[in-house]
Design a protein around this motif. Structure first.
Motif, short mmCIF file in Angstrom:
data_model
loop_
_atom_site.label_atom_id
_atom_site.label_comp_id
_atom_site.label_asym_id
_atom_site.label_seq_id
_atom_site.Cartn_x
_atom_site.Cartn_y
_atom_site.Cartn_z
N LYS A 269 0.80 -1.22 0.00
CA LYS A 269 0.00 0.00 0.00
C LYS A 269 0.84 1.27 0.00
CE LYS A 269 -3.91 -2.23 2.30
NZ LYS A 269 -4.78 -2.26 3.51
N GLY A 270 2.17 1.12 0.13
CA GLY A 270 3.03 2.30 0.12
C GLY A 270 3.06 3.06 1.42
N ALA A 271 2.62 2.42 2.51
CA ALA A 271 2.60 3.10 3.80
C ALA A 271 4.00 3.34 4.36
CB ALA A 271 1.77 2.29 4.81
N CYS A 272 4.98 2.66 3.80
CA CYS A 272 6.36 2.80 4.30
C CYS A 272 7.16 3.84 3.51
CB CYS A 272 7.07 1.45 4.26
SG CYS A 272 7.04 0.66 2.64
N ILE A 273 6.51 4.53 2.57
CA ILE A 273 7.21 5.50 1.72
C ILE A 273 6.96 6.92 2.22
CG2 ILE A 273 7.50 6.35 -0.63
CD1 ILE A 273 6.28 3.72 -1.63
#
Length: 401
Positions: A269-273
């Protein structure tokens, strides 16, 4: 005791049959086999066998007998190595790194081309033996001296070990080319899948090295070039195709980068970007950079989930340029050698390769692109497997040659 052993022996065939039935049901429950693929029944059969061997490997891992990747590598190495009388094969070690040298037997009046070859396997699978026939064919058909590197793999070894092994072996080879009858001005770096990503990383690392011969060209066969944007069209459209599903790709990625699998969802989901990172690199990572024919009106828009600092701290090395050749600076990309790039339509990492193609072309690097409409990830390894081969396998091999 004898009765117990008899019961166990009688139960084993039933157990393995049960695992096989599960694999077949799992294939038909989850796998998507696009109509564009030729010999779809063969694809289904091979994918069922892959699921079966992985399931047995996972059971052996839970029993603490051996890890699943080690079990699959053991089976891969049982492949019949063809004795090619036109090629001399020598096993060597460059320090602690095992390498295999392939040299045409016929004498040559001049120095030959050199090929540095890095095999695929998602950092977990593949070996010198499983790619032996491919390397032998490549050395013979191109009249080249080929060096195949047996780098260390996950889960026993993590990033950056594989790239470091390949880099060190390559530097040693480049420093001693004439001892192997190789022309220093004609050395090509070639890699398939994960090995294609290694080619990209190594050619970037060697930019500006004046103490070594320059790599003349790079051959990138459906390479991994990023693990940041996992919402590209090919990730959405090909997430369940044989033989590289999204889940298997994430398993390999987490194993190589030493990331706990519990962070898979945050990565997807791209939550770490971090937002500032995305804003800076979106110009290289976004699907906006793909040719229109590879963008579907039905695809979901790329949206990042709310930033999760804990996820970022656990996975932040996926943002390092050493693991993401796609986001190298323009000044590095511009100095890279010309490239031959192979992409397959039925491949989850198709768009990674296309984004890297655009990066190279935008910086003036010449790219020869070969797209295979009926190709799938890993098909190259089947090029010489007779009844298990596919037309796309041999077509890619001939194009590379």
């Amino acid at each position: 005791m004898a009765v117990l052993w008899l019961v166990l022996l009688a139960g084993l065939p039933v157990f393995f049959l049960g695992v096989l039935v599960w694999a077949v049901l799992e294939h038909f429950r989850t796998a998507q086999v696009p109509r564009v693929l030729q010999h779809r029944a063969k694809v289904r059969f091979l994918h069922c066998m892959l699921l079966y061997t992985m399931a047995v490997g996972n059971i052996l891992e839970k029993l603490r007998i051996c890890s699943m990747p080690r079990f699959l590598r053991f089976l891969q190495d049982r492949v019949t190595i063809k004795n090619n009388r036109e090629v001399v094969v020598t096993d060597l070690r460059f320090g602690t790194i095992p390498v295999r040298l392939f040299r045409p037997k016929a004498t040559s009046s001049s120095l030959r081309r050199g090929i540095l070859f890095y095999h695929g396997g998602g950092s977990m699978f593949g070996s010198l033996d499983s790619y032996h026939n491919l390397c032998s064919f490549l050395a013979r058909e191109t009249d080249s001296v080929l060096l195949s590197v047996g780098y260390r793999k996950a889960p026993e070894h993590h990033s950056p070990v594989a790239v470091t092994d390949c880099l060190n072996a390559s530097i040693y080879f480049l420093k001693t080319l004439e001892a192997y009858g190789v022309d220093p001005s004609r050395v090509v770096a070639c890699g398939e899948s994960f090995g294609g990503g290694i080619v990209a990383a190594i050619t970037q690392t060697l930019v500006g090295r004046t103490d070594l011969p320059q790599i003349r060209a790079q051959v990138l066969i459906y390479p991994f070039t990023q693990a940041i944007n996992l919402q590209l069209p090919s990730y959405q459209q090909k997430s369940n195709v044989p033989f590289l599903s999204l889940q298997l790709m994430l398993t390999c990625m987490c194993s190589y980068l030493a990331i706990d699998v519990s962070w898979k969802d945050a990565m997807l989901k791209g939550a770490c970007i971090p937002r500032d990172f995305w804003d800076k690199h979106r110009k290289w990572l976004s699907s906006d950079n793909l040719p229109k024919r590879f963008r579907s009106k039905d695809q979901q828009p790329e949206t990042l989930a709310p930033f999760n600092e804990a996820a970022y701290l656990e996975t932040k090395h996926i943002l390092d340029v050493d693991n993401v050749p796609l986001i190298a600076e323009d000044k590095i990309i511009a100095q890279l050698p010309e490239a031959f790039l192979v992409t397959c339509e039925v491949d989850i990492v198709r768009d990674d390769s296309l984004l890297y193609k655009k990066r190279l072309e935008d910086q003036g690097v010449r790219v020869t692109w070969y797209h295979v409409e009926d190709g799938f990830h890993g098909c190259l390894l089947l090029f010489d497997k007779m009844v298990l081969s596919f037309p796309c396998s041999l077509n890619i091999m001939n194009a590379v040659v």
